[in-house]
Design an enzyme around this catalytic site. Structure first.
Site, PDB file in Angstrom:
ATOM      1  N   GLY A  46       0.836  -1.189   0.000  1.00 18.25           N
ATOM      2  CA  GLY A  46       0.000   0.000   0.000  1.00 18.25           C
ATOM      3  C   GLY A  46       0.874   1.243   0.000  1.00 18.25           C
ATOM      4  O   GLY A  46       2.073   1.168   0.304  1.00 18.25           O
ATOM      5  N   GLN A  51       2.678   9.970   1.920  1.00 10.21           N
ATOM      6  CA  GLN A  51       3.974   9.285   1.893  1.00 10.21           C
ATOM      7  C   GLN A  51       4.807   9.676   0.682  1.00 10.21           C
ATOM      8  O   GLN A  51       6.003   9.380   0.635  1.00 10.21           O
ATOM      9  CB  GLN A  51       3.774   7.759   1.908  1.00 10.21           C
ATOM     10  CG  GLN A  51       3.142   7.242   3.198  1.00 10.21           C
ATOM     11  CD  GLN A  51       2.983   5.750   3.198  1.00 10.21           C
ATOM     12  OE1 GLN A  51       2.043   5.230   2.628  1.00 10.21           O
ATOM     13  NE2 GLN A  51       3.925   5.037   3.794  1.00 10.21           N
ATOM     14  N   CYS A  88       5.770  -0.125   7.702  1.00 11.83           N
ATOM     15  CA  CYS A  88       5.369   1.112   7.014  1.00 11.83           C
ATOM     16  C   CYS A  88       6.548   1.553   6.158  1.00 11.83           C
ATOM     17  O   CYS A  88       7.694   1.602   6.640  1.00 11.83           O
ATOM     18  CB  CYS A  88       5.022   2.193   8.036  1.00 11.83           C
ATOM     19  SG  CYS A  88       4.469   3.743   7.267  1.00 11.83           S
ATOM     20  N   HIS A 130      -4.724   0.847   7.552  1.00  5.51           N
ATOM     21  CA  HIS A 130      -3.406   1.491   7.685  1.00  5.51           C
ATOM     22  C   HIS A 130      -3.320   2.690   6.732  1.00  5.51           C
ATOM     23  O   HIS A 130      -2.842   3.772   7.119  1.00  5.51           O
ATOM     24  CB  HIS A 130      -2.334   0.436   7.369  1.00  5.51           C
ATOM     25  CG  HIS A 130      -0.921   0.903   7.392  1.00  5.51           C
ATOM     26  ND1 HIS A 130       0.002   0.465   8.319  1.00  5.51           N
ATOM     27  CD2 HIS A 130      -0.236   1.765   6.587  1.00  5.51           C
ATOM     28  CE1 HIS A 130       1.165   1.035   8.088  1.00  5.51           C
ATOM     29  NE2 HIS A 130       1.064   1.828   7.033  1.00  5.51           N
ATOM     30  N   HIS A 134      -3.113   6.939   7.277  1.00 10.90           N
ATOM     31  CA  HIS A 134      -2.143   7.891   6.695  1.00 10.90           C
ATOM     32  C   HIS A 134      -2.844   9.171   6.249  1.00 10.90           C
ATOM     33  O   HIS A 134      -2.299  10.267   6.377  1.00 10.90           O
ATOM     34  CB  HIS A 134      -1.432   7.273   5.487  1.00 10.90           C
ATOM     35  CG  HIS A 134      -0.205   6.469   5.825  1.00 10.90           C
ATOM     36  ND1 HIS A 134       0.868   6.998   6.496  1.00 10.90           N
ATOM     37  CD2 HIS A 134       0.118   5.178   5.567  1.00 10.90           C
ATOM     38  CE1 HIS A 134       1.800   6.069   6.637  1.00 10.90           C
ATOM     39  NE2 HIS A 134       1.376   4.945   6.088  1.00 10.90           N
TER      40      HIS A 134
HETATM   41  O1  K1U Z   1       1.504   2.344   3.844  1.00 11.84           O
HETATM   42  C1  K1U Z   1       2.589   1.774   3.912  1.00 11.84           C
HETATM   43  O2  K1U Z   1       3.508   2.226   4.577  1.00 11.84           O
HETATM   44  C2  K1U Z   1       2.762   0.462   3.186  1.00 11.84           C
HETATM   45  C3  K1U Z   1       2.725  -0.726   4.127  1.00 11.84           C
HETATM   46  C4  K1U Z   1       1.304  -1.240   4.191  1.00 11.84           C
HETATM   47  C5  K1U Z   1       0.979  -2.256   5.249  1.00 11.84           C
HETATM   48  C6  K1U Z   1       1.830  -3.288   5.598  1.00 11.84           C
HETATM   49  C7  K1U Z   1       1.464  -4.213   6.566  1.00 11.84           C
HETATM   50  C8  K1U Z   1       0.263  -4.118   7.173  1.00 11.84           C
HETATM   51  C9  K1U Z   1      -0.581  -3.077   6.848  1.00 11.84           C
HETATM   52  C10 K1U Z   1      -0.217  -2.160   5.882  1.00 11.84           C
HETATM   53  C11 K1U Z   1       3.659  -1.777   3.573  1.00 11.84           C
HETATM   54  O3  K1U Z   1       3.493  -2.248   2.507  1.00 11.84           O
HETATM   55  S1  K1U Z   1       4.986  -2.243   4.581  1.00 11.84           S
HETATM   56  C12 K1U Z   1       5.850  -3.521   3.694  1.00 11.84           C
HETATM   57  C13 K1U Z   1       5.113  -4.821   3.572  1.00 11.84           C
HETATM   58  O4  K1U Z   1       4.898  -5.254   2.473  1.00 11.84           O
HETATM   59  C14 K1U Z   1       4.642  -5.590   4.749  1.00 11.84           C
HETATM   60  C15 K1U Z   1       5.201  -5.422   6.016  1.00 11.84           C
HETATM   61  C16 K1U Z   1       4.735  -6.177   7.095  1.00 11.84           C
HETATM   62  C17 K1U Z   1       3.717  -7.093   6.921  1.00 11.84           C
HETATM   63  C18 K1U Z   1       3.151  -7.268   5.660  1.00 11.84           C
HETATM   64  C19 K1U Z   1       3.629  -6.523   4.574  1.00 11.84           C
HETATM   65 ZN    ZN Z   2       2.456   3.205   6.262  1.00  3.98          ZN
END
Ligand code: K1U
Ligand code: ZN
Length: 185
Positions: A46, A51, A88, A130, A134
């Site tokens: 996402g 961001q 994030c 999430h 933001h």
């Molecule tokens: O908005 C963002 O910072 C993107 C974020 C979204 C997100 C990740 C995990 C749970 C909810 C929302 C990311 O994509 S972080 C990288 C990622 O792919 C990830 C990290 C931890 C768990 C699952 C995915």
């Molecule tokens: Zn985030």
């Protein structure tokens, strides 16, 4: 299309409430396309407008093939609760457990300006919540206990040094840091 810089934890724009989009224009569609490209290059699921330094109420997600660009989103229904791990792209290498609704129904405009309703569960529901946060200036670390939030910020500051930049360039193909659950806060 172009890769956009990602704004990091110390950037004030991440704490602002975004402005509703009045009209879905070609410029907004170009922004969404750049956001998708940036999200894929950064290996995220996402990415929200603040961001990438923008104040529109817009985010993009792609969770297991469920790909959406959502404008002026609102939650109509939120049900259940589950704790799950989040990261994030604006707080690299920091992870934490957050309780979220397990199912949300979200209403928004799509890139054609049509109203859509998305009925989401599990990781997609988590990601939508999430990203909506933001748009309201909220970050996942705000849900952590004071102790864990302090540890998260300290870890980020230690990793990024005294003169922390407010943005970072996304390097396509750059390996994400390996994450173990026992590194969690
Ligand atoms: O908005 C963002 O910072 C993107 C974020 C979204 C997100 C990740 C995990 C749970 C909810 C929302 C990311 O994509 S972080 C990288 C990622 O792919 C990830 C990290 C931890 C768990 C699952 C995915
Ligand atoms: Zn985030």
């Amino acid at each position: 299309m172009s890769l956009l810089d990602i704004y990091l934890l110390d950037a004030p724009i991440l704490r602002e409430v975004t402005r509703p989009v009045a009209a879905v224009t070609d410029e907004l569609r170009r922004l969404a396309a750049d956001m998708f490209e940036t999200m894929y290059a950064a290996k995220g699921i996402g990415l929200a407008a603040p961001q990438v330094g923008r104040r529109e109420r817009l985010f993009v997600v792609d969770v297991e093939g469920a790909k959406h660009a959502l404008i002026n989103p609102e939650i109509l229904i939120a049900e259940g609760a589950e704790v799950g791990e989040e990261g994030c792209l604006s707080i690299p290498d920091v992870y934490g457990d957050v309780e979220r609704a397990t199912r949300v129904v979200m209403r928004a405009l799509d890139l054609e300006g049509k109203t859509v309703e998305i009925d989401a569960k599990d990781l997609l529901a988590r990601c939508l919540q999430h990203e909506l946060d933001h748009l309201n200036g909220k970050l996942f670390i705000d849900y952590l206990s004071l102790l864990k939030r302090r540890a998260a910020v300290a870890k980020y500051r230690k990793a990024h040094g005294e003169e922390r930049p407010l943005t970072k360039k996304v390097v396509p193909g750059e390996a994400a840091a390996h994450h173990h659950r026992d590194e969690e806060l």
